[in-house]
Design an enzyme around this catalytic site. Sequence first.
Site: not given
Length: 488
Positions: A194, A200-202, A231, A235, A261, A300
């Site tokens: 997370d 960090d947005l809850d 984005d 997470h 992403e 190769g």
Amino acid sequence: MKNEVILQGFEWDLPADSQHWNRLKEMSSELKDYGFTAVWLPPAYKGTAGVEDVGYGVYDYYDLGEFDQKGSIPTKYGTKDEYLEAIKALQDQGLEVYADIVFNHLIGADEKETAPAVKYSWDNRNKPISDEEEIEAWTKFTFPGRKGKYNDYVWTWKNFSGVDYDDRTNDHALFNFAQKGWEDQVDDEMGNYDYLMGCDLDMENPETIEQLDKWGKWYQELTNVDGYRLDAVKHIEFNYYVNWLLNRREEKGKDFFVVGEYWSGDLPKLEEYLDSSGNLIHLFDVPLHYNFYEASHSNGAYDMSQIFAGTLTASREDYAVTFVDNHDTQVGQSLQSWVDGWFKVHAYALILLRKAGVPVVFWGDLFGIPEQGIEPVGEDLENLLKLREKISFGNQVDYFDDPNCIGWVLTGDYEHELSGLAVVMTNAQGAEKEMTISAIHGGETYVDILRNNEAKVVLDETGKGIFPVNDGQVSVYVDERLVEKYYS
Ligand code: CA
């Protein structure tokens, strides 16, 4: 129907001259002429590093280059008005515009707060390693420069799950607030991924969800963008975007394109995300990027017949967004995994001249990265784009039957004049491949539009021919009349 192709309209090292929106506006007709159908623009809101911020260090979602915050009014790319003008100019050319949405974190708070927190192990995010303690966290966002315009909500530690710094003790550690724990359904690297950076947005806090939804409505109405690039979705709670996207869809009154992403080369993780987010979101085909990377650095030895093994393009083609490189994989960036130059045309042929996936062309490949001394891929890439637009139609037949030399054909169709082509490529020595394009083209002469090989291949009455390719190269054979028509 048009063959979609997206331009990633930026790279990491663009000059911090606040002129990029103006450049895109001036280039809108040129970008259309390349054959693009859409442009993905970088995050438009003010970042914590001001004009130096590429856009992922989000400070204020409502400051699109309008307020004197973080050292300037404009962002790295320009002002709000210039942004809106660039979008309009691109749309006037018939291009769709996709906005970059960064909902994992905020950075650069205006004030610190005292908050209860528990320290967690960096390596095992499920493991608390302290009792609850009071920390001083930079988590209060008042946006003094904006003075409440558009929205006067003040973000506090209650909107966030955690931070990585205690100002009281100068401790750089992973802190989780008030025994909230982390979001449940996120990538499981290090137990629970997370937390990435900043505040960090809850996504379990109803106020956080409400504010992001309000902002989404405001932003979509203001900008009229045609779709979104999301984005860092690994997470963020996997089902978080469902409601946000359904609300935007209802406001817009139609479907729109969305790509997330999810940075992982592990296909089952991508499939789990698609399942958990309601099939609303395409994903970048990161496994395919890693296959390209590996093939380009294997002298190769890579088995080209397996180039699509383990990819989203192979497993869920309608949800795959294909790309060769991007702003994170470029040299010096966090996910550096730059596809080596000799293989770029191979890789672009593999995404642009095939039916599966929606391809993205990276700005740094089309225009170069002067700050890194990296030249544009060049005329070959421009030709592949033209081929995608003009003649990449009909059925696809694959000849992935050799570890070094592979090929495929597109049969062409009735609606597109001179359509149909044959691609042959090798990652080792020169070779040739017998392939059938279509009896419709029987007796016609095909030549390599990339001019890597001089052969004139006359198809037999069934449309079959023998197509040569030189050491380590790609050749794309098309009707020789097309060469006269478009490229002479
Ligand atoms: Ca998160």
